[in-house]
Design a protein around this motif. Structure first.
Motif: not given
Length: 667
Positions: A235-240, A246-248, A252-266
């Motif tokens: 999970e942390l590696d995928a967030l990195h 700049h995964d949409p 994005g910077p200044g936008g509404l934050p997403g949830d780190t748990q929703q970052v898809p695996r590579k």
């Protein structure tokens, strides 16, 4: 009354005055009764948990004295009757108006997570912050003893997760910039906690500070490596990776934050591509792929070194990519470690609990993750943790309808729905191809065309077609010719020792592979294995049962399986892939691979059990000859002709050179 344990012990009477308790032992008793939340605590329990090493000539009397003092303290603030004796113990009497800060804390967290899951971020943040505000210092401060240590650990973990959830709610409200400092302090206090680190990375990213977010990841990765020898979770590696690209989905910077748990695996799963060419076994490989596609639980079984792991890896690597494949290596896992190994393979550490979840135990977390996913879970080397693996697999198959389980083991899991896929040794011709390939990698001057030479094929036949044995033998080609390797197979366990340095210890030598299997046997199974090893040509079921009887009858005080019936003991040896069956016109015969047979004989001799086993075998042989002598001229001549032929290779005295065979004595 108000009872406070999230800091120093404080008990506030109904009139608002603070109740004072004299001495650390009295305070510990009050704290312990508060933790029980009105339930009685046995006197023996209080003494065991709180007295510890304290000297007391009469601990029961000392407890009574303490309770008298505590009643006096409560009564002095108008709280008579708060301590009562009940069912051989003591309890704290609570009313509906009383408050316990721990209970309030847990209720705030539960409501906060529920509202967070519903998308009500403002209310969720407020409730979680209220929970954190109840803390006045470390929980159960100055309280010592294992019962307080366990409670303190649980509460501190709840506090951390509540803090992280409050931050998540704040980030959903666009407060990333205000939360950076708070998260930085949290990561500094708990540098190995990946969930906090991930939220700090995301907060920095949403503040337009991508480089600093990447530095936070790099610092965590270096710390994990230097402190624990580990790498970051998937999970942390995928967030990195998502921050780098700049995964949409991150907003994005200044936008509404997403949830780190929703970052898809590579990629889905963790299956590594097997190194090196896969040799032979094309039909077996195709059959295994088909079986995995049809069944929900497939266990590849076979003796150690036969190639179960390599075959399964190859089959899984050739499957379609519509399902994630996770490989769970159990080779170093001890008792009660299967769940942890599975959670680690899936990347489901504590940091992976999402904000809308309560802290789940490992099994609940795994089931929650897999319930809606199409996944293949491959458990490798299960034979030493069969009970826990079977329990986990059963639970997964019951609760995760899209999950498929593949296992490799020297023994079946014996759980519902299991389909066994026996992995047999390679045919000599295929094994010769493997030998030639490995030999050419070690010694480039070795010609792979020698795979067709009869010398190589015969060598591989003597190695029983066991891939590990073949590869260990091939490791000697820089020093020895094929005939020289063959001549040294009379002491194969001294020869076949040059395994890969990166292989698990029990897979580096042929002896280590069999030592592992032998150690998993019961005492009777070990003795019976040695007894059967005296029979080069194997033996019929009836004769094998007679070989078991002396051991099953002479050990009444051993484990239950040791006193099982003869057929059951033999079945256990078959299940554990050390003995196999052959169907003949006259029924089933038990046989062994030559490698296993030589190992079992060596163990029998080393443990001093060879002479009596030989005596029993000689007695059987002579009895068989007498029966056969009577049977040959009878109407059962055809039967006895076949029986004598089957036993013809069995010597009367295996360990003495020049020993006659049963057939020679008969003639």
């Amino acid at each position: 009354m108000h009872f406070r344990l999230l800091g120093h012990l404080e008990v506030v009477a109904s009139n608002g005055s603070l109740i004072e308790f004299s001495g650390p032992l009295g305070r510990a008793i009050v704290a312990r009764l508060i933790l029980a939340e009105g339930r009685p605590v046995q006197s023996e329990t209080l003494i065991d948990e709180l007295w510890g090493e304290r000297a007391a000539r009469n601990p029961v009397n000392a407890l009574q004295v303490q309770m008298t003092k505590l009643r006096t303290s409560f009564a002095a603030r108008g709280e008579e009757g708060r301590l009562e004796m009940r069912s051989g113990g003591y309890r704290l009497v609570l009313s509906e108006h009383d408050r316990i800060d721990i209970v309030e804390f847990e209720n705030h967290i539960r409501r906060g997570r529920e509202t967070l899951g519903q998308g009500n971020y403002s209310e969720a943040e407020e409730g979680l912050r209220d929970a954190l505000a109840l803390w006045r210092g470390p929980a159960l401060q100055d309280m010592t003893g294992f019962v307080f240590d366990a409670a303190r650990t649980r509460l501190e973990e709840l506090r951390l997760t509540a803090h992280e959830d409050a931050v998540t709610a704040g980030m959903k409200l666009g407060k990333a910039e205000q939360l950076v400092a708070e998260l930085s302090h949290l990561v500094a206090a708990h540098p190995l906690r990946e969930r906090s680190r991930g939220r700090l990375m995301l907060a920095l990213y949403h503040c337009g500070r991508q480089a600093e977010a990447l530095d936070v990841f790099r610092d965590g990765r270096n710390l994990l490596d230097s402190e624990l020898g580990l790498t970051p979770s998937p999970e942390l590696d995928a967030l990195h990776v998502a921050i780098l690209s700049h995964d949409p989905t991150l907003g994005g910077p200044g936008g509404l934050p997403g949830d780190t748990q929703q970052v898809p695996r590579k990629t889905q799963g963790n299956l590594a591509v097997p190194l090196g060419a896969f040799v032979g076994r094309a039909d077996m490989l195709r059959s295994l792929r088909e079986e995995i596609g049809r069944q929900r639980l497939v266990t590849t079984v076979g003796p150690g070194g036969v190639g179960k792991t390599r075959l399964t890896l190859e089959a899984l690597s050739q499957l379609g990519d519509d399902a994630g494949v996770w490989w769970i290596d159990l080779v170093t896992v001890g008792k009660d470690g299967v769940l942890s190994a599975l959670a680690a393979a899936l990347g489901l550490s504590e940091s992976s609990v999402t904000a809308d979840q309560r802290p789940l135990n490992p099994l609940e977390r795994i089931v929650s993750y897999l319930r809606e996913r199409k996944a293949i879970l491959a458990f490798d080397n299960c034979e030493h943790v069969l009970d826990e693996t079977a329990f986990v697999v059963k639970k997964l198959l019951e609760t995760c309808p899209s999950a498929t389980v593949v296992a490799t083991s020297r023994e079946p899991l014996n759980t519902a729905g299991e389909v066994l896929f026996p992995v047999e040794p390679m045919a000599p011709e295929e094994a010769a191809q493997l030998f030639a390939l490995r030999a050419s990698m070690i010694n480039p001057s070795f010609d792979q065309d020698t795979a067709k030479d009869l010398e190589v094929i015969e060598l591989c036949r003597r190695l029983d077609g066991i891939p590990l044995a073949v590869e260990l033998a091939a490791a000697h080609v820089r020093l020895l010719s094929v005939p020289e390797i063959d001549r040294r197979l009379n002491d194969r366990f001294a020869l076949l020792v040059k395994g890969e340095r990166t292989a698990p210890q029990r897979h580096r030598t042929l002896r280590a592979v069999l030592d592992w299997s032998y150690a998993l046997l019961s005492t009777s199974e070990q003795l019976v294995l040695g007894e059967l090893a005296l029979r080069v040509a194997g033996c019929a079921v009836e004769d094998a049962e007679k070989a078991v009887l002396p051991h099953s009858e002479s050990e009444p005080e051993s484990e239950p399986e040791d006193t099982a019936g003869p057929l059951l003991v033999l079945g256990q040896l078959v299940d554990k892939s050390l003995v196999f069956t052959v169907r003949t016109a006259d029924g089933t015969r038990f046989q062994m691979l030559e490698t296993v047979r030589e190992y079992a004989l060596a163990k029998l001799e080393a443990e001093g059990n060879l002479p009596p086993a030989q005596d029993r075998f000689i007695a059987w042989s002579l009895g068989f000859v007498r029966q056969g002598h009577k049977g040959m001229p009878s109407p059962e001549q055809a039967y006895w002709s076949r029986r004598v032929a089957e036993e013809s290779a069995n010597p009367l005295h295996e360990r003495l050179s020049g020993s006659p065979s049963v057939l020679a004595v008969f003639c």
